[in-house]
Scaffold this motif. Structure first.
Motif, mmCIF file in Angstrom:
data_model
loop_
_atom_site.group_PDB
_atom_site.id
_atom_site.type_symbol
_atom_site.label_atom_id
_atom_site.label_comp_id
_atom_site.label_asym_id
_atom_site.label_seq_id
_atom_site.Cartn_x
_atom_site.Cartn_y
_atom_site.Cartn_z
ATOM 1 N N ALA A 339 32.661 27.461 38.886
ATOM 2 C CA ALA A 339 33.758 27.141 37.967
ATOM 3 C C ALA A 339 34.058 28.315 37.039
ATOM 4 O O ALA A 339 35.235 28.613 36.769
ATOM 5 C CB ALA A 339 33.401 25.899 37.150
ATOM 6 N N ASN A 340 33.041 29.010 36.563
ATOM 7 C CA ASN A 340 33.254 30.170 35.687
ATOM 8 C C ASN A 340 33.949 31.309 36.422
ATOM 9 O O ASN A 340 34.827 31.985 35.866
ATOM 10 C CB ASN A 340 31.923 30.649 35.109
ATOM 11 C CG ASN A 340 31.334 29.675 34.101
ATOM 12 O OD1 ASN A 340 32.066 28.869 33.517
ATOM 13 N ND2 ASN A 340 30.035 29.725 33.899
ATOM 14 N N ASN A 341 33.574 31.523 37.667
ATOM 15 C CA ASN A 341 34.230 32.574 38.458
ATOM 16 C C ASN A 341 35.699 32.247 38.703
ATOM 17 O O ASN A 341 36.562 33.147 38.694
ATOM 18 C CB ASN A 341 33.502 32.760 39.790
ATOM 19 C CG ASN A 341 32.136 33.393 39.621
ATOM 20 O OD1 ASN A 341 31.889 34.111 38.637
ATOM 21 N ND2 ASN A 341 31.236 33.146 40.563
ATOM 22 N N LEU A 342 35.993 30.968 38.945
ATOM 23 C CA LEU A 342 37.389 30.577 39.124
ATOM 24 C C LEU A 342 38.197 30.838 37.866
ATOM 25 O O LEU A 342 39.326 31.354 37.923
ATOM 26 C CB LEU A 342 37.467 29.090 39.504
ATOM 27 C CG LEU A 342 37.107 28.709 40.940
ATOM 28 C CD1 LEU A 342 37.131 27.201 41.102
ATOM 29 C CD2 LEU A 342 38.071 29.369 41.915
ATOM 30 N N ARG A 343 37.639 30.494 36.702
ATOM 31 C CA ARG A 343 38.361 30.689 35.443
ATOM 32 C C ARG A 343 38.566 32.176 35.152
ATOM 33 O O ARG A 343 39.629 32.572 34.664
ATOM 34 C CB ARG A 343 37.597 30.024 34.301
ATOM 35 C CG ARG A 343 38.332 30.077 32.962
ATOM 36 C CD ARG A 343 37.732 29.119 31.962
ATOM 37 N NE ARG A 343 36.310 29.368 31.758
ATOM 38 C CZ ARG A 343 35.550 28.655 30.944
ATOM 39 N NH1 ARG A 343 36.084 27.624 30.270
ATOM 40 N NH2 ARG A 343 34.270 28.919 30.809
ATOM 41 N N LYS A 344 37.578 33.006 35.454
ATOM 42 C CA LYS A 344 37.722 34.439 35.221
ATOM 43 C C LYS A 344 38.829 35.051 36.067
ATOM 44 O O LYS A 344 39.476 36.015 35.663
ATOM 45 C CB LYS A 344 36.402 35.159 35.514
ATOM 46 C CG LYS A 344 35.302 34.872 34.497
ATOM 47 C CD LYS A 344 34.006 35.559 34.898
ATOM 48 C CE LYS A 344 32.883 35.216 33.915
ATOM 49 N NZ LYS A 344 31.591 35.835 34.339
ATOM 50 N N ASN A 345 39.038 34.482 37.270
ATOM 51 C CA ASN A 345 40.058 35.010 38.180
ATOM 52 C C ASN A 345 41.369 34.225 38.108
ATOM 53 O O ASN A 345 42.192 34.320 39.026
ATOM 54 C CB ASN A 345 39.529 34.988 39.619
ATOM 55 C CG ASN A 345 38.395 35.974 39.832
ATOM 56 O OD1 ASN A 345 38.608 37.175 39.945
ATOM 57 N ND2 ASN A 345 37.179 35.465 39.868
ATOM 58 N N ASN A 346 41.538 33.439 37.017
ATOM 59 C CA ASN A 346 42.761 32.652 36.815
ATOM 60 C C ASN A 346 43.007 31.661 37.945
ATOM 61 O O ASN A 346 44.159 31.384 38.305
ATOM 62 C CB ASN A 346 43.983 33.569 36.665
ATOM 63 C CG ASN A 346 43.935 34.371 35.383
ATOM 64 O OD1 ASN A 346 43.481 33.883 34.350
ATOM 65 N ND2 ASN A 346 44.381 35.614 35.448
ATOM 66 N N GLY A 347 41.916 31.122 38.500
ATOM 67 C CA GLY A 347 42.038 30.116 39.546
ATOM 68 C C GLY A 347 41.701 28.744 39.007
ATOM 69 O O GLY A 347 40.961 28.591 38.027
ATOM 70 N N ALA A 348 42.262 27.725 39.637
ATOM 71 C CA ALA A 348 42.009 26.349 39.205
ATOM 72 C C ALA A 348 42.207 25.411 40.377
ATOM 73 O O ALA A 348 42.950 25.704 41.332
ATOM 74 C CB ALA A 348 42.941 25.955 38.068
ATOM 75 N N ILE A 349 41.519 24.277 40.314
ATOM 76 C CA ILE A 349 41.704 23.220 41.305
ATOM 77 C C ILE A 349 42.859 22.340 40.842
ATOM 78 O O ILE A 349 42.851 21.864 39.695
ATOM 79 C CB ILE A 349 40.416 22.386 41.445
ATOM 80 C CG1 ILE A 349 39.248 23.266 41.866
ATOM 81 C CG2 ILE A 349 40.619 21.249 42.438
ATOM 82 C CD1 ILE A 349 37.919 22.547 41.894
ATOM 83 N N PRO A 350 43.877 22.136 41.667
ATOM 84 C CA PRO A 350 45.034 21.321 41.250
ATOM 85 C C PRO A 350 44.612 19.949 40.754
ATOM 86 O O PRO A 350 43.871 19.223 41.428
ATOM 87 C CB PRO A 350 45.872 21.218 42.531
ATOM 88 C CG PRO A 350 45.497 22.427 43.324
ATOM 89 C CD PRO A 350 44.060 22.676 43.025
ATOM 90 N N GLY A 351 45.067 19.590 39.544
ATOM 91 C CA GLY A 351 44.770 18.298 38.956
ATOM 92 C C GLY A 351 43.456 18.242 38.205
ATOM 93 O O GLY A 351 43.129 17.196 37.637
#
Length: 430
Positions: A339-351
């Protein structure tokens, strides 16, 4: 599959790698035909068949243990060493830092793994020697100078055999196709195929006196094929978590904005939970082999509960596989880090909001997938025990063996396909 092999042989460098791998495997099988001095193979085979936990070692060595050859221990010390180092990497910060230091750290970890392998090989060779010494007729010499010489020779040959097998596996990894250790394990297990075919043929011939074998042999073949198809299906099964990357402007360029996914395989841990469970359940039988047990007494009945033919063993086997599968996945995947890596790369799970909600969602998905994967492994491992108990036959469909064979075959095919894709890729300028 055959098309892939045919295309691979058309490439000169791939053809050399394939032939080199075949040559190394030939050397391995040649060494498997060299007997260890001072051991009676027939008596050792009888000892292995009477001790359930030795059956596990015999499977992993491709029958080398019961044949008393120089590769009797094969790569089992290396597998145990790899498991130990992998677990210690999570517990010891120094090893964890090495694992994150890239190629240099991985090389250091491999050296540590080899040292631990050598130590475990000596310990395992000592244990096997003392077990053989306690069984009448296995060793030619047990006392006097001849007994000392036999002990040193057997322990040295078993240990050296493991070192040679690990070295051969490293040669395949460096200059051949696929993972060398996996290929050695694959070759050892597949070599038992002719013996299994002879057993089925012998049973078919018994059908004239016992008609049940006319139905049992075809049923075993059908189940064998069905298990292969089921393993292939589950090996490629995965749960894809959708990921969306936000658009961002850096200078005059715009990055992101694409949609992708995180693939989570159903069988994330491979055969490791089965190996863990088999090793754990072999402890009571191992203890029983070193002590004198009165026949019909309490301890005799207690150790009988842990024989592979008992229902208690099958139930404990299934529970331990599920538990070890969760444990292995937990040390391999960290939802908070993902989850931290996703946030650092401006990624997110829809919804799903970033941060803790994302990590909780990933943890729930991994937990459910892990349960499915654990039940899959448990079914493959426990089915031969249940099948043998129902049919009252000594057949072992070798669920673990089939899982290893199919897994290595699929991994090798993917390696060939990826290397051919790199060689046929035209690039962006054409």
């Amino acid at each position: 599959m055959f098309e892939t092999w045919r295309n691979a042989f058309k490439q000169e460098d791939l053809r050399k790698k394939i032939l080199y791998t075949v040559f190394i495997l030939f050397i391995f099988r040649l060494g498997s035909a060299i007997p260890t001095p001072f051991i009676n193979p027939d008596a050792l085979s009888a000892m292995v068949s009477s001790a359930d936990f030795l059956g596990y070692l015999n499977i992993m060595t491709g029958g080398g243990l019961e044949q008393a050859n120089v590769f009797a221990m094969s790569i089992t010390p290396y597998i145990n060493s790899s498991i130990i180092i992998q677990l210690l990497t999570v517990a010891i910060p120094a090893l964890e830092r090495l694992a994150k230091e890239g190629s240099e750290g991985q090389r250091t970890l491999k050296k540590i793994t080899r040292y631990v392998t050598f130590a475990l090989a000596i310990i395992q060779a000592l244990g096997l020697y003392f077990m053989m010494r306690r069984t009448d007729g296995v060793l030619e010499y047990t006392t006097g100078f001849s007994g000392i010489l036999a002990a040193i020779t057997i322990i040295a040959v078993f240990t050296a055999g493991t070192a040679v097998v690990v070295w051969l596996g490293d040669r395949i990894s460096e200059k051949g196709i696929g993972n060398g250790i996996s290929m050695i394990l694959f070759a050892g297990i597949i070599s038992r195929g002719p013996a299994a075919a002879q057993t089925l043929w012998a049973w078919w011939q018994l059908g004239s006196s016992e008609p049940k074998y006319y139905f049992l042999v075809p049923f075993i073949i059908v189940v064998f094929i069905a298990m292969i198809m089921f393993i292939v299906l589950m090996n490629d099964a995965e749960r894809r978590i959708p990921i969306s990357y936000a658009k961002r402007v850096v200078g005059r360029k715009m990055y992101g904005g694409q949609n992708t996914h995180i693939p989570i395989k159903v069988n994330m841990s491979g055969v490791m939970p089965i190996i863990f469970a088999m090793s754990f359940l072999s402890i009571p039988n191992m203890i029983g082999a070193f002590v004198n047990v009165e026949e019909g007494g309490f301890w005799d009945k207690f150790f009988a509960l842990f024989e592979t033919s008992s229902w208690l063993y099958a139930a404990l086997y299934l529970v331990l596989i599920i538990a070890f599968n969760y444990f292995y996945v937990a040390i391999q995947y960290n939802p908070i880090e993902i989850a931290n890596n996703l946030r650092k790369n401006n990624g997110a799970i829809p919804g799903i909001r970033p941060g803790k909600p994302t990590s909780d969602f990933i943890a729930r998905v991994i937990s459910r997938i892990t349960l499915v994967g654990a039940l899959f492994l448990g079914l493959i491992a426990v089915f031969p025990i249940v099948f043998s108990a129902i049919t009252k036959t000594n057949v072992s469909l070798g669920g673990t063996s089939i899982l290893i064979i199919v897994g290595v075959a699929l991994e090798t095919m993917r390696t060939l396909e990826s290397q051919m894709m790199m060689r046929h890729h035209k690039g962006f300028l054409e």
